[in-house]
Design a protein around this motif. Sequence first.
Motif, PDB file in Angstrom:
ATOM      1  N   UNK A 181      55.561 -30.607  39.646  1.00 28.83           N
ATOM      2  CA  UNK A 181      56.884 -30.563  38.913  1.00 28.83           C
ATOM      3  C   UNK A 181      57.478 -32.035  38.619  1.00 28.83           C
ATOM      4  N   UNK A 182      57.320 -33.031  39.795  1.00 30.35           N
ATOM      5  CA  UNK A 182      57.381 -34.208  39.725  1.00 30.35           C
ATOM      6  C   UNK A 182      56.864 -34.939  38.702  1.00 30.35           C
ATOM      7  N   UNK A 183      55.264 -34.572  38.516  1.00 33.58           N
ATOM      8  CA  UNK A 183      54.543 -35.291  37.353  1.00 33.58           C
ATOM      9  C   UNK A 183      55.162 -34.936  35.959  1.00 33.58           C
ATOM     10  N   UNK A 184      55.569 -33.683  35.839  1.00 32.50           N
ATOM     11  CA  UNK A 184      56.186 -32.913  34.583  1.00 32.50           C
ATOM     12  C   UNK A 184      57.560 -33.778  34.371  1.00 32.50           C
ATOM     13  N   UNK A 185      58.376 -34.109  35.383  1.00 28.86           N
ATOM     14  CA  UNK A 185      59.400 -34.886  35.059  1.00 28.86           C
ATOM     15  C   UNK A 185      59.097 -36.364  34.526  1.00 28.86           C
ATOM     16  N   UNK A 186      58.200 -37.053  35.235  1.00 24.42           N
ATOM     17  CA  UNK A 186      57.649 -38.144  34.493  1.00 24.42           C
ATOM     18  C   UNK A 186      57.264 -37.868  33.092  1.00 24.42           C
ATOM     19  N   UNK A 241      54.707 -37.302  57.234  1.00 21.13           N
ATOM     20  CA  UNK A 241      53.850 -36.561  56.727  1.00 21.13           C
ATOM     21  C   UNK A 241      54.489 -35.230  55.936  1.00 21.13           C
ATOM     22  N   UNK A 242      55.941 -35.452  55.796  1.00 17.31           N
ATOM     23  CA  UNK A 242      56.574 -34.277  55.499  1.00 17.31           C
ATOM     24  C   UNK A 242      56.237 -33.802  54.064  1.00 17.31           C
ATOM     25  N   UNK A 243      55.789 -32.436  53.951  1.00 22.42           N
ATOM     26  CA  UNK A 243      55.091 -32.144  52.524  1.00 22.42           C
ATOM     27  C   UNK A 243      55.708 -32.361  51.448  1.00 22.42           C
ATOM     28  N   UNK A 244      57.122 -32.120  51.147  1.00 22.00           N
ATOM     29  CA  UNK A 244      57.639 -32.392  49.813  1.00 22.00           C
ATOM     30  C   UNK A 244      57.499 -33.534  49.567  1.00 22.00           C
ATOM     31  N   UNK A 245      58.027 -34.595  50.395  1.00 19.92           N
ATOM     32  CA  UNK A 245      58.041 -36.112  50.038  1.00 19.92           C
ATOM     33  C   UNK A 245      56.722 -36.480  49.988  1.00 19.92           C
ATOM     34  N   UNK A 246      55.633 -36.111  50.376  1.00 18.40           N
ATOM     35  CA  UNK A 246      54.360 -36.557  50.353  1.00 18.40           C
ATOM     36  C   UNK A 246      53.566 -36.264  48.950  1.00 18.40           C
ATOM     37  N   UNK A 254      59.449 -46.391  29.986  1.00 18.97           N
ATOM     38  CA  UNK A 254      58.491 -46.921  30.397  1.00 18.97           C
ATOM     39  C   UNK A 254      58.402 -47.585  31.889  1.00 18.97           C
ATOM     40  N   UNK A 255      59.516 -47.685  32.439  1.00 18.20           N
ATOM     41  CA  UNK A 255      59.670 -48.159  33.878  1.00 18.20           C
ATOM     42  C   UNK A 255      60.695 -46.930  34.663  1.00 18.20           C
ATOM     43  N   UNK A 256      60.057 -46.092  35.503  1.00 15.98           N
ATOM     44  CA  UNK A 256      60.672 -45.059  36.090  1.00 15.98           C
ATOM     45  C   UNK A 256      60.405 -45.236  37.535  1.00 15.98           C
ATOM     46  N   UNK A 257      61.539 -44.730  38.244  1.00 18.06           N
ATOM     47  CA  UNK A 257      61.496 -44.871  39.912  1.00 18.06           C
ATOM     48  C   UNK A 257      61.684 -43.408  40.360  1.00 18.06           C
ATOM     49  N   UNK A 258      61.064 -43.422  41.609  1.00 18.02           N
ATOM     50  CA  UNK A 258      61.095 -41.998  42.427  1.00 18.02           C
ATOM     51  C   UNK A 258      62.045 -42.189  43.416  1.00 18.02           C
ATOM     52  N   UNK A 259      63.096 -41.617  43.581  1.00 14.30           N
ATOM     53  CA  UNK A 259      63.898 -41.424  44.800  1.00 14.30           C
ATOM     54  C   UNK A 259      63.569 -40.631  45.547  1.00 14.30           C
ATOM     55  N   UNK A 305      52.747 -38.138  45.517  1.00 14.92           N
ATOM     56  CA  UNK A 305      51.396 -37.768  44.867  1.00 14.92           C
ATOM     57  C   UNK A 305      51.601 -37.671  43.283  1.00 14.92           C
ATOM     58  N   UNK A 306      52.362 -36.765  42.860  1.00  9.61           N
ATOM     59  CA  UNK A 306      52.627 -36.298  41.640  1.00  9.61           C
ATOM     60  C   UNK A 306      53.233 -37.281  40.809  1.00  9.61           C
TER      61      UNK A 306
END
Length: 336
Positions: free
Chosen positions: A163-168, A192-197, A177-182, A201-202
Amino acid sequence: MNIGEIARRAGVSRSTVSYALSGKRAVSDETRRRIQAVIDELDYRPNAAARALKEGRTRTLGLVIPPASLRLTDMQLGFVASVVEAAARADLDVLLSPSGGDHDRSFERIVSGRRVDGVILMEIRLEDERVTRLRQTGLPFVTIGHTANPEGTCWVDVDYATLVARCVHHLTDLGHRHIALVNRSAELVASGYGPAQRALVGFTEAIAQRGLTGVDLCCADDATAGEECLQRLRDEHPDVTAIVTINEAALPGIQRALEQARIAVPADLSITGVLARHWAEDFRPPLTAADVPTEMGTRAVDLLLERIATPDEQPRHLLFTPPISLRGSTGPAPRR
């Protein structure tokens, strides 16, 4: 009315009444009829504990939540509410147990004390000792989230990486062309919290695939941190024209910082992410987002009841990949 009164009227001991109700020991037909006559006369209804003894179950599910010292996010509270409501529809109680730090004793009592028929475990890490412990006990359990190697376990989760990849990709198609992940807090990412990790990755893979410049920022789960995060982003990365986030608790602070800086969304900055629907709809303008399904807790209860009823069946899992709902927070990249 209690067992003692029934025993007195029937002329038997309290233990005999208990055995008659639970079926744990044989009671003569004559004694059973005498006890039943008193019960009928008094219109006695055995309590949940007595019914549980008879069924060999507690009729209680355990829900393991983050430590009480941490404020639950709205998404987490939604999971808790949906679990409680689904359990109530099945005539079951829910025993809440915090885990982590000083609360590990509570989790151990849930696991080893057989106080519940099964456990739902929230906030899963890629390597999670609690999952290992539950596997050792044989107690039925379901996780909201999944470990790095979830084979042989039941779980429900959101596909954060996809889903994060789809947002990108959505933002890239709009010319950004310049995007940030919060992301979530640095502590959660490091643990190692699953959603954050998986969000990271995505994001990283999509940025590389599209040849973009990406910035990943950790942000604590509160409005103040959200405000500080946006200010830091403006100061240190002025070329960023779009944000992807999974941190709904930070959104009010991000909103406040945008208004104070007079940054127009989406004319100056586009924002999207993976969030609970009402958080997205309450933002101004409403956020384009993949809406986290509200029924995840309900589905976790369904899977757990399956495990309790048929423990030898192959474990099942549900991975949600909801579509991105287009709202008003994303638009063409501004010309700089």
